[in-house]
Design an enzyme around this catalytic site. Sequence first.
Site, PDB file in Angstrom:
ATOM      1  N   THR A 135       0.822  -1.212   0.000  1.00 41.27           N
ATOM      2  CA  THR A 135       0.000   0.000   0.000  1.00 41.27           C
ATOM      3  C   THR A 135       0.856   1.263   0.000  1.00 41.27           C
ATOM      4  O   THR A 135       2.000   1.230   0.477  1.00 41.27           O
ATOM      5  CB  THR A 135      -0.900  -0.022   1.257  1.00 41.27           C
ATOM      6  N   ASP A 136       0.270   2.364  -0.463  1.00 43.16           N
ATOM      7  CA  ASP A 136       0.986   3.647  -0.376  1.00 43.16           C
ATOM      8  C   ASP A 136       1.006   4.188   1.052  1.00 43.16           C
ATOM      9  O   ASP A 136       1.718   5.143   1.349  1.00 43.16           O
ATOM     10  CB  ASP A 136       0.360   4.682  -1.333  1.00 43.16           C
ATOM     11  N   GLU A 137       0.211   3.563   1.954  1.00 43.21           N
ATOM     12  CA  GLU A 137       0.121   4.094   3.322  1.00 43.21           C
ATOM     13  C   GLU A 137       1.437   3.944   4.085  1.00 43.21           C
ATOM     14  O   GLU A 137       1.645   4.602   5.099  1.00 43.21           O
ATOM     15  CB  GLU A 137      -1.050   3.437   4.072  1.00 43.21           C
ATOM     16  N   TYR A 161      -1.875  -0.685  10.953  1.00 46.07           N
ATOM     17  CA  TYR A 161      -1.977  -1.351   9.643  1.00 46.07           C
ATOM     18  C   TYR A 161      -0.781  -1.003   8.767  1.00 46.07           C
ATOM     19  O   TYR A 161      -0.082  -1.893   8.261  1.00 46.07           O
ATOM     20  CB  TYR A 161      -3.286  -0.945   8.941  1.00 46.07           C
ATOM     21  N   LYS A 165       2.299  -3.335   7.302  1.00 43.48           N
ATOM     22  CA  LYS A 165       2.593  -3.506   5.869  1.00 43.48           C
ATOM     23  C   LYS A 165       4.029  -3.059   5.581  1.00 43.48           C
ATOM     24  O   LYS A 165       4.727  -3.677   4.778  1.00 43.48           O
ATOM     25  CB  LYS A 165       1.606  -2.704   5.010  1.00 43.48           C
TER      26      LYS A 165
END
Length: 359
Positions: A135-137, A161, A165
């Site tokens: 993810t870009d998060e 989260y 990741k």
Amino acid sequence: MRTYLVTGGAGFIGSNYIHYIFEKYGSDIEVVNLDALTYAGNPENLAGIDKEPNYHFVKADICDKEAVAKVFKEFDIDRVVHFAAESHVDRSILDPEIFVKTNVGGTAVMLNCARDAWEEGSGFKAGKKFLHVSTDEVYGSLPEDGGYFYETTPYSPHSPYSASKAGSDMLVRAYMDTYKFPANITNCSNNYGPYQFPEKLIPLMINNALTGKPLPVYGDGKNVRDWLYVRDHAKAIDMVQEKGELFETYNVGGHNEKQNIEIVQLIIDTLLELLPDEDPRKKNVSRDLITYVEDRKGHDRRYAIAPDKIKAAIGWEPETMFKDGIRLTIKWYLENEAWMKNVTSGEYQKYYEKMYSGR
Ligand code: NAD
Ligand code: TYD
């Protein structure tokens, strides 16, 4: 004949990806879907495909080394596409530990089992590839007034989260650096489309609007996400495995930044336009349902990807305009009321109560 091991293929993006590769390759591939069927996994997402002779379902946890190793023994896996994860930021705030267990621990098991199965001499068997879906998060939050995430942006995750990741991405990088393990990482922006579980913004708002429930907008509603239609993400993953360079990371994004409140208003307006007057659900739908509620803890302000590298390197770019993708998505939810009813019965009610009561 190429054999894929897809983890988390009964979830939102995984099932859309399996639909995509079945449409593209048909009977030229063999697909093994390994999924633990948590609350987010739903075999109905693969209705039809589950009857195909070249589709195999294995109900197993990615943290279970023996079960994963058994799959690599039974099938000569060529491609791993690793989606399985705990994926919802709000749940990670309520209960972080399962995120570390699944996202970091489970990825370690996947990497180890693939490495064991694929090692040959001092390297790896030819043609084997592992794609880690991220993810870009992991990059953190951008200021409102500019900037983009690039592959070179330092990691700065804020939620449990995104931290989990980021940990899993680092493990994949470590395997590539240490063992020359044949992998890629993709970091994608927010996806939307059919089969998304209604804990996430878009399907939650569609479901609440249709049932006349308040539409809980966190904070001032001006947080920005970069939305990508899920099928475009599925295509990007396939193209990275087909045309990308091993060991590279590719950011995947929609060039489509929207404030949350814009999305919620667009959902209401589109529902009012698409629903015929005689549909009893129409009377529930109104902008008056919008309710500003307490903000998410540590809420990232803005995410935005500049997908320059993936465009230049392999020619991928987003194809579905948001105005078309959101209509397709809303139509899908209108036509699949039974799917929504099934996934919102039982456990979902308890989650919703815990998450939103008193907010
Ligand atoms: P999802 O929550 O809809 O699906 C996750 C799937 O993984 C489910 O089928 C679930 O049963 C399965 N799963 C969970 N724990 C498991 C375990 N221990 N063992 C085996 N299976 C397990 O998630 P999603 O939105 O489809 O996301 C898929 C992947 O894409 C995730 O890795 C996520 O981090 C990443 N991603 C998601 C988005 C997004 O917008 N949804 C954006 C970028 C990246
Ligand atoms: P979400 O779909 O959970 O994705 P992510 O947190 O991974 O970006 O949320 C998207 C945005 O919508 C995020 O800024 C939080 C906001 N949001 C709400 O305002 N209300 C809600 O009920 C939910 C689920 C999300």
